[in-house]
Write a protein that holds these residues in place. Structure first.
Motif, PDB file in Angstrom:
ATOM      1  N   VAL A   1      39.466   8.855  36.863  1.00  0.00           N
ATOM      2  CA  VAL A   1      40.823   9.395  36.762  1.00  0.00           C
ATOM      3  C   VAL A   1      40.785  10.896  37.008  1.00  0.00           C
ATOM      4  CG1 VAL A   1      42.832   9.691  35.254  1.00  0.00           C
ATOM      5  CG2 VAL A   1      41.444   7.619  35.085  1.00  0.00           C
ATOM      6  N   LYS A   2      41.709  11.406  37.824  1.00  0.00           N
ATOM      7  CA  LYS A   2      41.795  12.842  38.059  1.00  0.00           C
ATOM      8  C   LYS A   2      42.128  13.570  36.759  1.00  0.00           C
ATOM      9  CE  LYS A   2      44.937  13.129  41.215  1.00  0.00           C
ATOM     10  NZ  LYS A   2      45.813  13.756  42.251  1.00  0.00           N
ATOM     11  N   ALA A   3      41.700  14.836  36.674  1.00  0.00           N
ATOM     12  CA  ALA A   3      41.942  15.606  35.451  1.00  0.00           C
ATOM     13  C   ALA A   3      43.425  15.714  35.147  1.00  0.00           C
ATOM     14  CB  ALA A   3      41.320  16.996  35.578  1.00  0.00           C
ATOM     15  N   SER A   4      44.271  15.884  36.177  1.00  0.00           N
ATOM     16  CA  SER A   4      45.712  16.005  35.941  1.00  0.00           C
ATOM     17  C   SER A   4      46.284  14.715  35.364  1.00  0.00           C
ATOM     18  CB  SER A   4      46.433  16.373  37.238  1.00  0.00           C
ATOM     19  OG  SER A   4      46.140  15.436  38.264  1.00  0.00           O
ATOM     20  N   ASN A   5      45.878  13.553  35.922  1.00  0.00           N
ATOM     21  CA  ASN A   5      46.325  12.270  35.381  1.00  0.00           C
ATOM     22  C   ASN A   5      45.800  12.065  33.967  1.00  0.00           C
ATOM     23  OD1 ASN A   5      46.158  12.005  38.474  1.00  0.00           O
ATOM     24  ND2 ASN A   5      47.437  10.272  37.903  1.00  0.00           N
ATOM     25  N   ALA A   6      44.545  12.466  33.740  1.00  0.00           N
ATOM     26  CA  ALA A   6      43.942  12.304  32.421  1.00  0.00           C
ATOM     27  C   ALA A   6      44.711  13.088  31.371  1.00  0.00           C
ATOM     28  CB  ALA A   6      42.479  12.751  32.455  1.00  0.00           C
ATOM     29  N   ASN A   7      45.101  14.315  31.715  1.00  0.00           N
ATOM     30  CA  ASN A   7      45.806  15.147  30.754  1.00  0.00           C
ATOM     31  C   ASN A   7      47.228  14.652  30.497  1.00  0.00           C
ATOM     32  OD1 ASN A   7      43.671  16.864  30.216  1.00  0.00           O
ATOM     33  ND2 ASN A   7      44.173  18.239  31.897  1.00  0.00           N
ATOM     34  N   VAL A   8      47.841  13.987  31.473  1.00  0.00           N
ATOM     35  CA  VAL A   8      49.134  13.352  31.215  1.00  0.00           C
ATOM     36  C   VAL A   8      48.951  12.182  30.253  1.00  0.00           C
ATOM     37  CG1 VAL A   8      51.030  12.028  32.227  1.00  0.00           C
ATOM     38  CG2 VAL A   8      50.216  14.089  33.365  1.00  0.00           C
ATOM     39  N   LEU A   9      47.894  11.409  30.437  1.00  0.00           N
ATOM     40  CA  LEU A   9      47.629  10.279  29.548  1.00  0.00           C
ATOM     41  C   LEU A   9      47.421  10.731  28.108  1.00  0.00           C
ATOM     42  CD1 LEU A   9      45.266   8.162  31.839  1.00  0.00           C
ATOM     43  CD2 LEU A   9      47.543   7.490  31.061  1.00  0.00           C
TER      44      LEU A   9
END
Length: 296
Positions: A247-255
């Motif tokens: 998972v990309k860092a940006s997607n991870a931080n949204v999660l």
């Protein structure tokens, strides 16, 4: 038979980490005589040492690649050390709700900024933007549905708290992006997280000389700090590192916006706080955000 994709495995791993992180506020409430700075430094520091020890056998296999990321490692470790200090200070100055939301909600913005500046794959999808907007609206409803921050919080201290929350979001995004950059370059997630957390721990633990009063003054305090170090800060970040493989860092931080949902639920069930209807609508919107992210 239904099979999960690698992205979904990674997303579930990050959500699991967010669940563990969401328990920290409730658990910390059982030790009110410990400084929030001490809790942050001890839990992240000890958790970092444990992660580094678990990753020792992987360091030798990744030593060549790790040497290519020296600057990245140093900056990520510095960001990691700054994060808990600013995060817990933000909560203390601006109030728990505002400090938590500013820190968590700003991280995806900073992650996208870092990816756009430094990553080859820097396109932001409409789904990502839509899910982030929905998630932030949900977070805002959840926060503003609660009673206003503590009455003794002054305007100036709240402004400082908000600024510290933004710095916490930036540093959180920074070490997440740094770890993801190493993992994408072939470094094992255990090595990437272990080296960042190990060096970050070396910076954090000395601060306990000034903030560590009452850490071990009672059995309850010992249980609280032990849980914080072993479960959310060690196990949680191991799961987060595994998720960053896919998972990309940006997607991870949204999660990780799931964290305040867990924190709110525990506040109701364990602490006995009340969340009005507007807050529950916010929680539903956050869940919609997470469902959009889980689809990749």
């Amino acid at each position: 038979m239904f099979q999960l994709t690698q992205y979904q495995y990674g997303s579930l791993s990050i959500l699991f980490a967010a669940v563990l992180w969401g328990t920290t506020g409730t658990v910390a409430s059982f030790a009110p005589n410990i400084s929030p700075l001490a809790i942050g430094a001890f839990s992240m520091g000890v958790g970092g040492v444990i992660q580094a020890c678990l990753a020792v056998r992987h360091f030798g296999l990744d030593v060549c690649r790790l040497r290519q990321h020296k600057a990245n490692i140093v900056l990520s470790a510095l960001a990691l050390a700054i994060y808990p200090l600013t995060f817990y200070s933000s909560m203390q100055l601006a109030g728990v709700a505002i400090g938590t939301v500013i820190s968590i909600a700003s991280a995806p913005f900073f992650s996208v900024l870092l990816e756009c500046l430094f990553s080859k794959h820097n396109m932001v999808s409409r789904r990502w933007l839509m899910s982030l907007v929905i998630g932030l609206i949900g977070i805002a409803l959840l926060v503003f549905s609660e009673p206003s921050a503590e009455a003794h919080t002054t305007l100036n201290s709240r402004e400082v708290g908000v600024m510290l929350g933004l710095l916490a979001g930036l540093t959180y995004a920074g070490y997440s992006w740094g770890a993801k950059a190493m993992i994408s370059d072939g470094v094992r997630s255990q090595s990437a997280m272990g080296i960042i957390f190990g060096l970050g721990a070396m910076l954090l633990l000395p601060t306990l000389v000034f903030t560590g009063d009452n850490l071990f003054s009672s059995v309850t305090n010992i249980l609280v700090v032990s849980y914080m170090a072993l479960v959310p800060m060690c196990l949680g970040y191991i799961a987060f590192g595994f998720g960053l493989r896919y998972v990309k860092a940006s997607n991870a931080n949204v999660l990780t916006l799931f964290e305040p949902v867990v924190a709110a639920a525990l506040a109701v069930i364990v602490v006995g706080e009340f969340i009005p209807v507007l807050g529950w609508i916010g929680i539903v919107l956050i869940m919609v955000c997470l469902l959009l992210q889980a689809k990749g």
